[in-house]
Design an enzyme around this catalytic site. Structure first.
Site, PDB file in Angstrom:
ATOM      1  N   ARG A 164      16.090  -7.423  29.161  1.00  0.00           N
ATOM      2  CA  ARG A 164      18.320  -8.632  29.891  1.00  0.00           C
ATOM      3  C   ARG A 164      18.644  -8.778  29.387  1.00  0.00           C
ATOM      4  NH1 ARG A 164      16.864 -13.647  33.582  1.00  0.00           N
ATOM      5  NH2 ARG A 164      15.807 -14.988  31.437  1.00  0.00           N
ATOM      6  N   ASP A 441      14.242 -22.837  30.163  1.00  0.00           N
ATOM      7  CA  ASP A 441      14.902 -21.643  29.651  1.00  0.00           C
ATOM      8  C   ASP A 441      16.533 -22.449  30.074  1.00  0.00           C
ATOM      9  OD1 ASP A 441      15.579 -20.844  32.435  1.00  0.00           O
ATOM     10  OD2 ASP A 441      15.255 -18.618  31.674  1.00  0.00           O
TER      11      ASP A 441
END
Length: 527
Positions: A164, A441
């Site tokens: 990612r 996150d």
């Protein structure tokens, strides 16, 4: 330290073995990507602001009339490569070396190697993360901790690595072309693709439109051509984690149809995006405490059902959302309750037709696998479940008002505490932070601070009768920092970056002008 190749310059400090990553050829490749696509990136970032202004003016979103023919036509995405056919359990995490080895040993089918929300983009993390992936593909990734504990890859069946890169909105200031910073997305993609062209699988974050998907498709086509990689080798999975992308799932699949394998329900960022877009749209768009917003809320159920139906109609995989729980070795009661919730969540996804789902900790891999094994049996996926009965309207996607729950003082305090703790961790270079038995996150902190911004600017009244004001939030910040100081100890607190975390948090949660991403001001404070 600055080194130069052609028009590209590296301004970062030295990182161990960086010459194996930042080769002249790799840098020339990144420079070519920048020169080809930077004008379009800037155009699309400007279009984001224009669309948000339109939403603020009208208070609504809808499916695009101009792309109705795409939604009504008969087409499918390219068939997935064998490495991406079975995705029943995906492990996510940053590309830090120990985490890399743990992910490879986890038993997951896919490892999302993250340069985005679970990784602070320090120059060290950017370069070392790429080196760890190079070593992984060379079969030589290993690690010895400062305490002497050795980590090695021992699994016989390794997960497929899907990288990612960062979102389109972030620059990489340590890499410039003709003095202009290169998009972090192109640095992350470019370095990985250049060094590992035989396994070019990617997760694409934070897309806000099918035009942004088209840009990625153009990047893939161009990169494959100039590197002599067969067209269609790159395969992407797009995270549907913005409210605007939810209205363009078909179009995103269509733009990437030669290079896409599926969509993912990025639910935490999705909540953040919804709050951000409708932050000034009045009480109908005010969410209750974050922890009370579950996947059973009507607007979340509409989004997740639409994602499965859209993907399977077009031959693409549907991947479920994150289970962020971190098992505790000290508290069996916490484990039992949390594992029951994770199982319930994964069971709901599997029964809804998802082909797999995300977990953030290796100990959750067996649970997720067990649930999907029970539904899939011998099948690798559920593409045959087209969910033709699913019909979702724009009103259902935006039905925030039907969400059960309240805005409470406890919710406010939790948002402040988690936001502060995460930002402080991020500033120290750790983008995946364990807080209250959850692997948090950047999406978590984004929900926290955007919700507080909305509550303050909307003068929301808490269940206890208190109106949320700027001063109330600042008082809570002070009190929560005192609790943190007491918990971690005065010495550890002094060694942390709490003053900077407070400054960033108050800026992004309380300033009159809403900052699009908290990582933008925070990025100025890291190396």
């Amino acid at each position: 330290m600055a080194s130069t190749t052609s028009s590209i310059q590296i301004h970062g400090y030295p990182v161990d073995r960086q010459d194996e990553v930042l080769t002249p050829e790799a840098l020339e490749f990144i420079a070519a990507l920048h020169q080809e696509f930077e004008p379009t990136r800037q155009e699309l970032l400007a279009a984001r602001a224009e669309r948000r202004a339109e939403v603020a003016r009208t208070g609504r979103l809808d499916f695009l009339a101009e792309t109705a023919s795409i939604r009504e036509a008969d087409w499918s995405v390219a068939e997935a490569p064998p490495a991406l056919v079975d995705r029943r359990v995906e492990m996510t995490g940053p590309t830090e070396r120990k985490m890399t080895i743990n992910a490879l040993n986890s038993g997951a089918k896919v490892w999302l190697a993250d340069f985005e929300d679970a990784s602070t983009p320090t120059w060290h993390n950017v370069v070392a993360g790429q080196l760890n992936l190079i070593d992984t593909h060379a079969g030589k990734v290993e690690f010895t901790s400062p305490e002497g504990k050795e980590y090695r890859v021992t699994a016989t069946e390794l997960p497929t690595i899907v990288v990612r890169p960062r979102g389109w909105h972030l620059d990489e200031r340590h890499v410039t072309v003709n003095g202009a910073p290169v998009a972090g997305a192109l640095v992350d993609f470019g370095l990985y693709f250049f060094h590992n062209p035989s396994v070019p699988y990617f997760y694409l974050p934070k897309l806000e439109s099918h035009r942004e998907a088209r840009l990625w498709n153009d990047v893939f086509t161009y990169a494959q051509r100039i590197r002599n990689v067969p067209h269609g080798s790159v395969r992407a999975t797009v995270l549907i984690e913005t409210i605007t992308a939810a209205f363009e799932m078909e179009e995103i699949l269509y733009e990437l149809r030669e290079h896409i394998s599926g969509l993912n329900a990025g639910r935490w960022d999705y909540l953040f995006s919804l709050i951000k877009y409708f932050r000034d749209a009045g009480p109908a768009f005010v969410l209750p405490d974050r922890n009370s917003v579950t996947m059973t809320a009507p607007f979340m159920r509409a989004y997740t059902e639409l994602l499965v139906a859209t993907c399977h109609r077009r031959g693409a995989f549907a991947v479920g959302g994150m289970a962020a729980f971190i098992p505790s070795r000290r508290d069996p009661e916490v484990n039992e309750k949390a594992m029951a919730k994770v199982r319930e969540d994964k069971q709901r996804e599997a029964e809804a037709g998802y082909d797999g789902s995300w977990v953030a900790h290796p100990d959750l891999v067996p649970l997720c696998r067990e649930v999907f094994d029970g539904v899939l049996g011998d099948r690798p996926n559920q593409l045959d479940r087209t969910r033709d009965e699913v019909k979702v309207t724009a009103a259902e996607l935006l039905d925030v008002a039907s969400t059960p729950g309240e805005s409470t003082e406890a919710g406010l305090r939790s948002a402040v505490s988690v936001g502060l703790q995460y930002i402080e961790s991020w500033l120290r270079g750790n983008g995946a932070a364990g807080i209250n038995n959850l692997m948090e996150d950047a999406a978590t902190a984004e929900i926290s601070r955007s919700q507080i911004w909305q509550w303050v600017h909307g003068s929301v009244q808490l269940a206890e009768g208190t109106t949320v004001t700027d001063q109330l939030v600042r008082t809570v910040v002070e009190e929560e920092l005192a609790k943190i100081r007491e918990t971690v100890g005065a010495e550890a607190y002094a060694d942390g970056r709490w003053d900077q975390a407070r400054s960033v948090f108050e800026q992004v949660a309380l300033a009159d002008d809403f900052v699009d991403f908290l990582t933008l001001p925070a990025y100025e404070l890291i190396d």
